[in-house]
Design an enzyme around this catalytic site. Sequence first.
Site, mmCIF file in Angstrom:
data_model
loop_
_atom_site.group_PDB
_atom_site.id
_atom_site.type_symbol
_atom_site.label_atom_id
_atom_site.label_comp_id
_atom_site.label_asym_id
_atom_site.label_seq_id
_atom_site.Cartn_x
_atom_site.Cartn_y
_atom_site.Cartn_z
ATOM 1 N N GLU A 121 -6.191 0.559 5.222
ATOM 2 C CA GLU A 121 -6.374 1.167 6.548
ATOM 3 C C GLU A 121 -7.446 0.448 7.366
ATOM 4 O O GLU A 121 -7.306 0.291 8.572
ATOM 5 C CB GLU A 121 -6.706 2.658 6.414
ATOM 6 C CG GLU A 121 -5.548 3.519 5.908
ATOM 7 C CD GLU A 121 -4.325 3.461 6.817
ATOM 8 O OE1 GLU A 121 -4.437 3.015 7.968
ATOM 9 O OE2 GLU A 121 -3.234 3.869 6.365
ATOM 10 N N TYR A 160 -9.188 8.214 13.039
ATOM 11 C CA TYR A 160 -7.898 7.713 12.571
ATOM 12 C C TYR A 160 -7.893 7.471 11.056
ATOM 13 O O TYR A 160 -7.019 7.950 10.327
ATOM 14 C CB TYR A 160 -7.494 6.416 13.295
ATOM 15 C CG TYR A 160 -6.420 5.708 12.520
ATOM 16 C CD1 TYR A 160 -5.117 6.193 12.555
ATOM 17 C CD2 TYR A 160 -6.724 4.655 11.659
ATOM 18 C CE1 TYR A 160 -4.124 5.616 11.783
ATOM 19 C CE2 TYR A 160 -5.744 4.078 10.881
ATOM 20 C CZ TYR A 160 -4.447 4.561 10.941
ATOM 21 O OH TYR A 160 -3.478 4.009 10.154
ATOM 22 N N CYS A 164 14.589 11.852 24.405
ATOM 23 C CA CYS A 164 13.375 11.114 24.768
ATOM 24 C C CYS A 164 13.192 11.089 26.287
ATOM 25 O O CYS A 164 14.060 10.632 27.029
ATOM 26 C CB CYS A 164 13.451 9.684 24.226
ATOM 27 S SG CYS A 164 12.080 8.625 24.767
ATOM 28 N N CYS A 178 10.153 2.101 18.094
ATOM 29 C CA CYS A 178 9.614 2.355 19.437
ATOM 30 C C CYS A 178 8.539 1.314 19.750
ATOM 31 O O CYS A 178 7.386 1.619 20.002
ATOM 32 C CB CYS A 178 9.050 3.777 19.512
ATOM 33 S SG CYS A 178 8.786 4.380 21.203
ATOM 34 N N GLN A 199 -6.552 -2.413 14.363
ATOM 35 C CA GLN A 199 -6.436 -3.468 15.384
ATOM 36 C C GLN A 199 -5.690 -4.692 14.872
ATOM 37 O O GLN A 199 -5.883 -5.791 15.376
ATOM 38 C CB GLN A 199 -7.814 -3.922 15.859
ATOM 39 C CG GLN A 199 -8.725 -2.809 16.293
ATOM 40 C CD GLN A 199 -8.310 -2.209 17.582
ATOM 41 O OE1 GLN A 199 -7.733 -1.144 17.603
ATOM 42 N NE2 GLN A 199 -8.581 -2.867 18.669
ATOM 43 N N ASP A 228 -2.848 6.535 16.075
ATOM 44 C CA ASP A 228 -3.136 5.115 16.295
ATOM 45 C C ASP A 228 -2.316 4.654 17.503
ATOM 46 O O ASP A 228 -1.683 5.458 18.187
ATOM 47 C CB ASP A 228 -2.830 4.282 15.041
ATOM 48 C CG ASP A 228 -1.338 4.110 14.820
ATOM 49 O OD1 ASP A 228 -0.542 4.887 15.385
ATOM 50 O OD2 ASP A 228 -0.945 3.188 14.082
ATOM 51 N N TRP A 273 0.822 -1.222 0.000
ATOM 52 C CA TRP A 273 0.000 0.000 0.000
ATOM 53 C C TRP A 273 0.849 1.261 0.000
ATOM 54 O O TRP A 273 0.324 2.367 -0.039
ATOM 55 C CB TRP A 273 -0.967 -0.007 1.190
ATOM 56 C CG TRP A 273 -0.336 -0.387 2.490
ATOM 57 C CD1 TRP A 273 0.338 0.424 3.335
ATOM 58 C CD2 TRP A 273 -0.317 -1.697 3.082
ATOM 59 N NE1 TRP A 273 0.789 -0.284 4.424
ATOM 60 C CE2 TRP A 273 0.394 -1.591 4.304
ATOM 61 C CE3 TRP A 273 -0.835 -2.944 2.700
ATOM 62 C CZ2 TRP A 273 0.610 -2.688 5.149
ATOM 63 C CZ3 TRP A 273 -0.612 -4.020 3.548
ATOM 64 C CH2 TRP A 273 0.094 -3.886 4.755
#
Length: 346
Positions: free
Chosen positions: A33, A116, A204, A188, A38, A134, A20
């Site tokens: 999307e 979102y 950070c 992360c 989830q 998200d 995508w």
Amino acid sequence: MIFSKTLNRWYSINKRELPWRQTKNPYSIWLSEIILQQTQVKQGLPYYEAFLVNFPTVFDLARAEEQDVLKLWQGLGYYSRARNIHLTAKYIVNQYDGVFPNNYTALLKLKGVGDYTASAIASICFNEPKAVVDGNVYRVLSRYFGVETPINSSKGIKEFKTLAQELIDHENPADYNQAIMEFGAVQCKPQNPDCSVCPFNTTCFAFNKNQIQQLPVKIKAEKAKKKYFNFLVIISKEEQTILKKREGKGIWQNLYQFPLIETSKSMNQDEFHSILKNHDVLKGLNYELSLYNETAIIHKLSHQHLYTKFWIVTTHASLTEGITFLEIHKYPVPLLIENFIKDFNF
DNA sequence: AATCCGGGGCT
DNA sequence: AGCCCAGGATT
């Protein structure tokens, strides 16, 4: 400004090649999307490919039967997403001649598209500077800035949205949004991120205060409830069985399953036999009952654990609503049922 | 504001 | 077995 520059540099070096990312076609981006809600890239990827092969355009998806859309979605979970993409495809064809709306506000009106997804499509396809928030973004922002507001509280949702919107790169919102999500997914990470190679490790908050494990803060979920499912796997002489469509609310809406009897505890053979005597599906039927799995199969959903037994009901009678063993595979079924069907070797 | 809706993965 | 992951709709 520094934040987005560092992020974009990291992204250009570390981003994964994903299908995508080769397109700006709103139909493809929308599909990806919804699938990725989830859902991790690894799990969603084959479904994305399959949907584009089976339904190359929004017109093809709009023309499909819901049952076939659900069948293709089978195993991915949260099946309202599948029902909603079908509804929305028909809506786009009928109301917009198959052309997707090109801005956040109009996208938000589509069924299955929330803040979102509307932000993602608007930014990626149309360069509208709407920040996506998200799970990855929550994690990155809470750690980097040391925000301790729970990410699943109303206050947190507003706070993070505002913060994300302040940080977005107005020159290139498409890449910026994808960069921050990819950074959350790859660098992360939720568990054991390698902060020694992170470009943000000097500034950070979480890294410097040793708070990586504590952030983001999240309100704990309720424990899953236990439920006891008994499926009647009816086997007739003519190699037929019965599947029922799940109607109404609740899990697995519009998917199929063997006739189900829910009980308040796990049943043994004798207990279940007496319950069966006055059940509709077997009314006036001569049958033999046997238990397929002695120990209950525990199917775990996020909010309930299904302790499941499959009961084999053998009969010489012919079934009025029966389907042949070969036809079973056309019906969309929950993974719990699909796993049994495979194991049973219909 | 709280709850429901799947399934994958790690320990 | 218990924990984490986490968008959108509904009530």
